[in-house]
Design a protein around this motif. Structure first.
Motif, PDB file in Angstrom:
ATOM      1  N   UNK A  16      22.430  17.272 -35.536  1.00  0.00           N
ATOM      2  CA  UNK A  16      21.221  17.649 -34.800  1.00  0.00           C
ATOM      3  C   UNK A  16      21.115  19.163 -34.662  1.00  0.00           C
ATOM      4  N   UNK A  17      22.214  19.802 -34.334  1.00  0.00           N
ATOM      5  CA  UNK A  17      22.197  21.257 -34.178  1.00  0.00           C
ATOM      6  C   UNK A  17      21.887  21.921 -35.517  1.00  0.00           C
ATOM      7  N   UNK A  18      22.481  21.420 -36.605  1.00  0.00           N
ATOM      8  CA  UNK A  18      22.210  21.986 -37.931  1.00  0.00           C
ATOM      9  C   UNK A  18      20.749  21.817 -38.316  1.00  0.00           C
ATOM     10  N   UNK A  19      20.186  20.644 -38.031  1.00  0.00           N
ATOM     11  CA  UNK A  19      18.786  20.403 -38.372  1.00  0.00           C
ATOM     12  C   UNK A  19      17.859  21.276 -37.538  1.00  0.00           C
ATOM     13  N   UNK A  20      18.151  21.424 -36.258  1.00  0.00           N
ATOM     14  CA  UNK A  20      17.313  22.264 -35.399  1.00  0.00           C
ATOM     15  C   UNK A  20      17.412  23.731 -35.813  1.00  0.00           C
ATOM     16  N   UNK A  21      18.604  24.159 -36.219  1.00  0.00           N
ATOM     17  CA  UNK A  21      18.785  25.533 -36.686  1.00  0.00           C
ATOM     18  C   UNK A  21      17.994  25.773 -37.966  1.00  0.00           C
TER      19      UNK A  21
END
Length: 168
Positions: free
Chosen positions: A61-66
């Motif tokens: 999730x963090x990678x996708x949001x970044x």
């Protein structure tokens, strides 16, 4: 990231008809994993697997949001750069307008007072404009307080992750 939904096999993505979802035929009384829990159609053998899945999902999730933020910022930066360039061009054109209006004023006053005096009058007018703009600009700069809310929120993130967040 493999995510399983009720009614689907967790690794193949095939729809489960329900005949073998609990390890046997419907109504045969056999059950898979007596005593183990089942979440989303798969049994979890340990709490560690659950925590590992949560950690992997959070990381994804963090990678996708970044990645989304980078894409949005890139598009915004391109538009901002184009807009800034156009405004810069407008500023140069406006400067030329003021220059030629000043020359016209100098020339017009020169017929009344002489060209030397008219040049001094136009220069003094621009000096007053420059002084007023400098004072107003300095007042605006003195009122800048930075980003106090963002700084305060950023300081709270480590405590929130540790579970030490104060209730508001």
């Amino acid at each position: 990231m493999t995510q399983s939904y009720p009614g689907t096999h967790p690794h193949s993505g095939e729809t489960d008809t329900g005949a073998t979802s609990m390890g046997g035929a419907v109504g045969d009384g056999s059950r898979q994993g007596e005593g183990s829990s089942s979440v989303g159609g798969r049994s979890l053998s340990s709490l560690g697997e659950l925590i590992g899945d949560i950690s992997k999902d959070l990381s994804t999730l963090i990678q996708q949001e970044t990645a989304l933020a980078k894409a949005e910022l890139s598009a915004s930066a391109k538009r901002g750069g184009k807009g800034a360039g156009l405004l810069g061009g407008a500023g140069v054109a406006g400067h030329f307008v003021l220059l030629f209006l000043s020359i016209a004023l100098w020339w017009g006053l020169g017929n009344l007072t002489g060209y030397a005096w008219s040049a001094l009058i136009v220069a003094l007018l621009w000096a007053v404009v420059a002084a007023v703009l400098a004072v107003l600009g300095r007042k605006e700069l003195d009122q800048i307080k930075g980003i106090p809310q963002t700084t305060a929120a950023a300081k709270e993130i480590p405590d929130a992750l540790k579970g030490n967040e104060e209730s508001r």
